[in-house]
Design a protein around this motif. Structure first.
Motif, PDB file in Angstrom:
ATOM      1  N   GLY A 168       0.815  -1.198   0.000  1.00 46.85           N
ATOM      2  CA  GLY A 168       0.000   0.000   0.000  1.00 46.85           C
ATOM      3  C   GLY A 168       0.855   1.257   0.000  1.00 46.85           C
ATOM      4  O   GLY A 168       2.061   1.211   0.247  1.00 46.85           O
ATOM      5  N   CYS A 169       0.238   2.385  -0.272  1.00 51.00           N
ATOM      6  CA  CYS A 169       0.985   3.643  -0.400  1.00 51.00           C
ATOM      7  C   CYS A 169       1.545   4.114   0.939  1.00 51.00           C
ATOM      8  O   CYS A 169       2.690   4.569   1.011  1.00 51.00           O
ATOM      9  CB  CYS A 169       0.086   4.726  -0.992  1.00 51.00           C
ATOM     10  SG  CYS A 169      -0.529   4.333  -2.640  1.00 51.00           S
ATOM     11  N   THR A 170       0.745   4.010   1.997  1.00 48.57           N
ATOM     12  CA  THR A 170       1.221   4.462   3.306  1.00 48.57           C
ATOM     13  C   THR A 170       2.359   3.582   3.797  1.00 48.57           C
ATOM     14  O   THR A 170       3.353   4.074   4.344  1.00 48.57           O
ATOM     15  CB  THR A 170       0.062   4.481   4.318  1.00 48.57           C
ATOM     16  OG1 THR A 170      -0.967   5.344   3.826  1.00 48.57           O
ATOM     17  CG2 THR A 170       0.523   4.994   5.668  1.00 48.57           C
ATOM     18  N   GLY A 171       2.249   2.286   3.593  1.00 49.01           N
ATOM     19  CA  GLY A 171       3.328   1.383   3.973  1.00 49.01           C
ATOM     20  C   GLY A 171       4.582   1.581   3.147  1.00 49.01           C
ATOM     21  O   GLY A 171       5.698   1.419   3.644  1.00 49.01           O
ATOM     22  N   SER A 172       4.419   1.938   1.898  1.00 50.18           N
ATOM     23  CA  SER A 172       5.574   2.106   1.016  1.00 50.18           C
ATOM     24  C   SER A 172       6.310   3.416   1.239  1.00 50.18           C
ATOM     25  O   SER A 172       7.536   3.478   1.131  1.00 50.18           O
ATOM     26  CB  SER A 172       5.126   2.029  -0.449  1.00 50.18           C
ATOM     27  OG  SER A 172       4.587   0.761  -0.758  1.00 50.18           O
ATOM     28  N   PHE A 173       5.557   4.489   1.550  1.00 53.47           N
ATOM     29  CA  PHE A 173       6.170   5.817   1.593  1.00 53.47           C
ATOM     30  C   PHE A 173       6.141   6.505   2.956  1.00 53.47           C
ATOM     31  O   PHE A 173       6.813   7.509   3.139  1.00 53.47           O
ATOM     32  CB  PHE A 173       5.482   6.732   0.569  1.00 53.47           C
ATOM     33  CG  PHE A 173       5.681   6.298  -0.856  1.00 53.47           C
ATOM     34  CD1 PHE A 173       6.924   6.411  -1.467  1.00 53.47           C
ATOM     35  CD2 PHE A 173       4.629   5.768  -1.592  1.00 53.47           C
ATOM     36  CE1 PHE A 173       7.108   6.014  -2.782  1.00 53.47           C
ATOM     37  CE2 PHE A 173       4.809   5.373  -2.908  1.00 53.47           C
ATOM     38  CZ  PHE A 173       6.061   5.493  -3.503  1.00 53.47           C
ATOM     39  N   ARG A 174       5.363   5.986   3.916  1.00 54.08           N
ATOM     40  CA  ARG A 174       5.266   6.661   5.211  1.00 54.08           C
ATOM     41  C   ARG A 174       5.552   5.739   6.400  1.00 54.08           C
ATOM     42  O   ARG A 174       6.379   6.039   7.237  1.00 54.08           O
ATOM     43  CB  ARG A 174       3.874   7.294   5.369  1.00 54.08           C
ATOM     44  CG  ARG A 174       3.604   8.482   4.449  1.00 54.08           C
ATOM     45  CD  ARG A 174       4.487   9.663   4.789  1.00 54.08           C
ATOM     46  NE  ARG A 174       4.165  10.837   3.983  1.00 54.08           N
ATOM     47  CZ  ARG A 174       4.713  11.118   2.803  1.00 54.08           C
ATOM     48  NH1 ARG A 174       5.611  10.275   2.280  1.00 54.08           N
ATOM     49  NH2 ARG A 174       4.383  12.209   2.136  1.00 54.08           N
ATOM     50  N   GLN A 175       4.849   4.649   6.495  1.00 57.28           N
ATOM     51  CA  GLN A 175       4.989   3.739   7.634  1.00 57.28           C
ATOM     52  C   GLN A 175       5.663   2.447   7.180  1.00 57.28           C
ATOM     53  O   GLN A 175       5.112   1.357   7.297  1.00 57.28           O
ATOM     54  CB  GLN A 175       3.602   3.449   8.235  1.00 57.28           C
ATOM     55  CG  GLN A 175       2.948   4.622   8.917  1.00 57.28           C
ATOM     56  CD  GLN A 175       3.416   4.798  10.357  1.00 57.28           C
ATOM     57  OE1 GLN A 175       4.368   4.150  10.802  1.00 57.28           O
ATOM     58  NE2 GLN A 175       2.764   5.679  11.096  1.00 57.28           N
ATOM     59  N   GLN A 176       6.909   2.588   6.674  1.00 56.06           N
ATOM     60  CA  GLN A 176       7.590   1.432   6.077  1.00 56.06           C
ATOM     61  C   GLN A 176       7.828   0.293   7.064  1.00 56.06           C
ATOM     62  O   GLN A 176       7.934  -0.866   6.669  1.00 56.06           O
ATOM     63  CB  GLN A 176       8.927   1.868   5.465  1.00 56.06           C
ATOM     64  CG  GLN A 176       8.803   2.744   4.233  1.00 56.06           C
ATOM     65  CD  GLN A 176       8.869   4.222   4.559  1.00 56.06           C
ATOM     66  OE1 GLN A 176       8.597   4.623   5.681  1.00 56.06           O
ATOM     67  NE2 GLN A 176       9.241   5.041   3.581  1.00 56.06           N
ATOM     68  N   GLN A 177       7.928   0.617   8.363  1.00 62.52           N
ATOM     69  CA  GLN A 177       8.208  -0.438   9.336  1.00 62.52           C
ATOM     70  C   GLN A 177       7.073  -1.445   9.422  1.00 62.52           C
ATOM     71  O   GLN A 177       7.284  -2.600   9.825  1.00 62.52           O
ATOM     72  CB  GLN A 177       8.499   0.163  10.721  1.00 62.52           C
ATOM     73  CG  GLN A 177       7.286   0.587  11.542  1.00 62.52           C
ATOM     74  CD  GLN A 177       6.701   1.919  11.100  1.00 62.52           C
ATOM     75  OE1 GLN A 177       7.184   2.553  10.172  1.00 62.52           O
ATOM     76  NE2 GLN A 177       5.658   2.356  11.778  1.00 62.52           N
ATOM     77  N   ILE A 178       5.849  -1.049   9.017  1.00 63.04           N
ATOM     78  CA  ILE A 178       4.720  -1.976   9.128  1.00 63.04           C
ATOM     79  C   ILE A 178       4.799  -3.084   8.080  1.00 63.04           C
ATOM     80  O   ILE A 178       4.723  -4.273   8.436  1.00 63.04           O
ATOM     81  CB  ILE A 178       3.392  -1.200   9.081  1.00 63.04           C
ATOM     82  CG1 ILE A 178       3.261  -0.353  10.349  1.00 63.04           C
ATOM     83  CG2 ILE A 178       2.202  -2.156   8.939  1.00 63.04           C
ATOM     84  CD1 ILE A 178       2.011   0.500  10.423  1.00 63.04           C
ATOM     85  N   PRO A 179       4.962  -2.788   6.780  1.00 62.00           N
ATOM     86  CA  PRO A 179       5.171  -3.904   5.849  1.00 62.00           C
ATOM     87  C   PRO A 179       6.477  -4.655   6.095  1.00 62.00           C
ATOM     88  O   PRO A 179       6.543  -5.867   5.861  1.00 62.00           O
ATOM     89  CB  PRO A 179       5.157  -3.230   4.471  1.00 62.00           C
ATOM     90  CG  PRO A 179       5.452  -1.798   4.715  1.00 62.00           C
ATOM     91  CD  PRO A 179       4.859  -1.493   6.063  1.00 62.00           C
ATOM     92  N   GLN A 180       7.504  -3.959   6.567  1.00 59.92           N
ATOM     93  CA  GLN A 180       8.767  -4.633   6.864  1.00 59.92           C
ATOM     94  C   GLN A 180       8.581  -5.712   7.924  1.00 59.92           C
ATOM     95  O   GLN A 180       9.040  -6.852   7.762  1.00 59.92           O
ATOM     96  CB  GLN A 180       9.812  -3.621   7.344  1.00 59.92           C
ATOM     97  CG  GLN A 180      10.434  -2.791   6.243  1.00 59.92           C
ATOM     98  CD  GLN A 180      11.330  -1.684   6.772  1.00 59.92           C
ATOM     99  OE1 GLN A 180      11.335  -1.388   7.976  1.00 59.92           O
ATOM    100  NE2 GLN A 180      12.076  -1.056   5.888  1.00 59.92           N
ATOM    101  N   THR A 181       7.891  -5.376   9.011  1.00 66.70           N
ATOM    102  CA  THR A 181       7.650  -6.388  10.041  1.00 66.70           C
ATOM    103  C   THR A 181       6.754  -7.488   9.506  1.00 66.70           C
ATOM    104  O   THR A 181       6.932  -8.660   9.822  1.00 66.70           O
ATOM    105  CB  THR A 181       7.003  -5.764  11.287  1.00 66.70           C
ATOM    106  OG1 THR A 181       5.783  -5.100  10.918  1.00 66.70           O
ATOM    107  CG2 THR A 181       7.919  -4.764  11.952  1.00 66.70           C
TER     108      THR A 181
END
Length: 408
Positions: free
Chosen positions: A156-169
Motif C-alpha cells: 500500500g501507499c502508506t506502507g511504502s512511503f510513510r509507515q515502512q516499518q509496518i510492511p517490513q515487520t
C-alpha cells in the motif's frame, strides 16, 4: 435554477425515520456539534433536495449544493458506526460514498486536500507524490524474493512511503513461517481507496486494471496486506470498477492467524504486557474481521488482554478515514485522543491495532494528550515473539597463567 437530480438513493432517504440513534456514535459530530453534520441531518437535507418543487424557489426554501452542505458531507470519517446502530438498516457507508461521488460529478467536491491526492495518483500513482521507482525500497534485505511466489505482499501507499516499518515487520514475520513472497514494486499502484472514499472515481479503473493484471501475471495463490483500507478496496471495490484479482485476498491478521493455528508460525517468546486492541473501521465494521486479531493476541504467552468498552462493531473510529484527516487534521487528532483515553481506562500499557492509518493517527492522538500508552501495529509484537531466543554467550575458557621462561 434547474432542480438537482439525486442518484438512486431515494429508498434510503425514505427509510430514515430521523430517530437520531446515529448521532451519539458520530465522532465527526462530536468535533463540530451541528445537527447538519450528523448522519440524520445529512439525510434530512438530501430529502429536501429530493422533494423540491417549483414553488420552493419563490418561497425562498431552495435546498442546494451550498458550501455548508458540502462541508458537512466531508465532515465524516466514513467509519460506519452510524450504520452499525441504524434501526432501519440503511447501508450508510455506501450512501455517503455515493453522495460524495454525485457531488464530485456536480463540481462541488472533493475538497482541496483530496484534489491534491487525486492529482498525485494521476501523475505518479500514489497520493504522496513518491517516486514509484523506489516504491519497493522498504523490502528487508535479509528476506528473499521468489520469482514464483506463493504470496504477493501488497504494502500500500502508506506502507511504502510513510509507515515502512509496518510492511517490513509483516514480511519478516511471514518469512519466519517459510512463506515465499514477492511484491509488485513499481507496478503496485495506489488501490485508489483514498480517492474512492472522497467521491473521486477518476482513477479507479486504471489503478484496478494495473494491479489485477500485474498480480495475476505473477502466478501467486494469495495476496496479503497490512493496510485495512487496501484490504477493503481490493477485496470489494475492484470488482465494481474492473475485476477482482485472481488471488485469495487476506488481511495480514487473517493470514497470520491461520499460520499460527496450523503450527507454521511458532510463537517462541512471551510478551509480558497488558494490551488492548483497536478495531480499524475498514477491517472491522466494513469487512467483519474482528476475531482473528484477538485470537492472535490471546495465543501469545504473557499477554494480559483487555477490551475497551467500545469494541468490535461499536468501536470508536480513530479519526483517520474517509479523507477526514487529510482535510481536517486537528479534528482527526482529537478523535484519536478520545480513543487513547478509551484505552487508558483499561489500564493497558499498549494499544494494538492493524492498520497504518490507525497507527499514525492514534500515535499523534497519544502525543497530543501526553499519554504514556504505546501504540503498536500487531506485526511489531509478532516480530518480537517469533524471534528465536538469543543464545547466551559462552564465557571464554579460563587459561592457566603463562609460566615465566627459565633462563638457562
Amino acid at each position: 435554477m434547474e432542480a438537482l437530480k439525486l442518484p438512486h438513493i431515494e429508498q434510503y432517504l425514505t427509510a430514515c425515520v430521523q430517530c437520531g440513534y446515529c448521532i451519539s456514535v458520530c465522532e465527526a459530530h462530536r468535533q463540530t456539534p451541528w445537527e447538519s453534520d450528523t448522519p440524520r441531518g445529512k439525510i434530512y437535507y438530501l430529502n429536501q433536495i429530493n422533494v423540491a418543487g417549483p414553488l420552493d424557489k419563490p418561497l425562498g426554501r431552495v435546498a442546494s449544493l451550498n458550501p455548508y452542505f458540502v462541508d458537512a458531507m466531508y465532515k465524516c470519517t466514513g467509519c460506519g458506526n452510524c450504520e452499525a446502530v441504524c434501526h432501519a438498516n440503511i447501508p450508510l457507508v455506501e450512501l455517503w460514498e455515493t453522495v460524495r461521488t454525485w457531488m464530485v460529478k456536480n463540481g462541488v467536491g472533493p475538497l482541496s486536500a483530496h484534489k491534491g491526492m487525486g492529482e498525485k495518483v494521476g501523475k505518479v500513482h500514489n497520493p504522496y507524490g513518491g517516486d514509484q521507482a523506489h516504491r519497493g525500497d522498504w523490502w528487508p534485505a535479509e528476506v528473499p524474493k521468489y520469482d514464483q511466489p506463493d504470496v504477493i505482499f501488497f504494502a500500500g501507499c502508506t506502507g511504502s512511503f510513510r509507515q515502512q516499518q509496518i510492511p517490513q515487520t509483516g514480511v519478516r514475520v511471514l518469512n519466519r513461517a517459510g512463506v515465499k513472497m514477492n511484491i509488485l514494486g513499481a507496478d503496485e499502484w495506489c488501490c485508489s481507496s483514498p480517492l474512492l472514499r472522497t467521491g473521486d472515481t477518476t482513477h479507479s479503473l486504471e489503478c484496478a486494471e494495473r494491479i489485477v493484471e500485474k498480480a495475476d501475471g505473477m502466478g501467486a495463490k494469495d495476496m496479503v496486506m497490512t493496510c485495512s483500507g487496501c484490504y477493503k478496496t481490493i477485496s470489494t471495490d475492484f470488482g465494481t470498477y474492473y475485476a477482482k484479482v485472481g488471488q485469495n485476498v487476506y488481511h495480514f491478521t487473517q493470514y497470520v492467524n491461520n499460520l499460527i493455528k496450523t503450527r507454521k508460525l511458532p510463537l517462541l517468546q512471551p510478551f509480558n504486557h497488558k494490551v488492548t486492541y483497536h478495531d480499524p473501521c475498514h477491517l472491522g465494521r466494513h469487512m467483519g474481521v474482528y476475531e482473528e486479531p484477538r485470537e492472535i493476541l490471546k495465543a501469545i504467552k504473557g499477554i494480559e488482554f483487555v477490551e475497551m468498552d467500545r469494541n468490535r462493531a461499536n468501536s470508536r473510529c480513530c479519526g483517520a478515514g474517509g479523507g477526514y484527516k487529510s482535510q481536517f487534521n486537528n479534528f482527526a487528532v482529537r478523535i484519536a485522543a478520545d480513543r487513547i483515553r478509551d484505552a487508558e481506562k483499561t489500564g493497558a500499557e499498549i494499544l494494538v491495532t492493524a492498520c497504518p492509518f490507525c497507527v499514525t493517527n492514534l500515535s499523534q492522538g497519544a502525543k497530543a494528550i501526553n499519554s504514556k500508552i504505546k501504540v503498536m501495529d500487531i506485526g511489531e509484537i509478532l516480530l518480537q515473539i517469533t524471534a528465536p531466543a538469543e543464545e547466551p554467550k559462552e564465557a571464554p575458557a579460563a587459561t592457566e597463567p603463562a609460566k615465566e621462561r627459565i633462563q638457562a
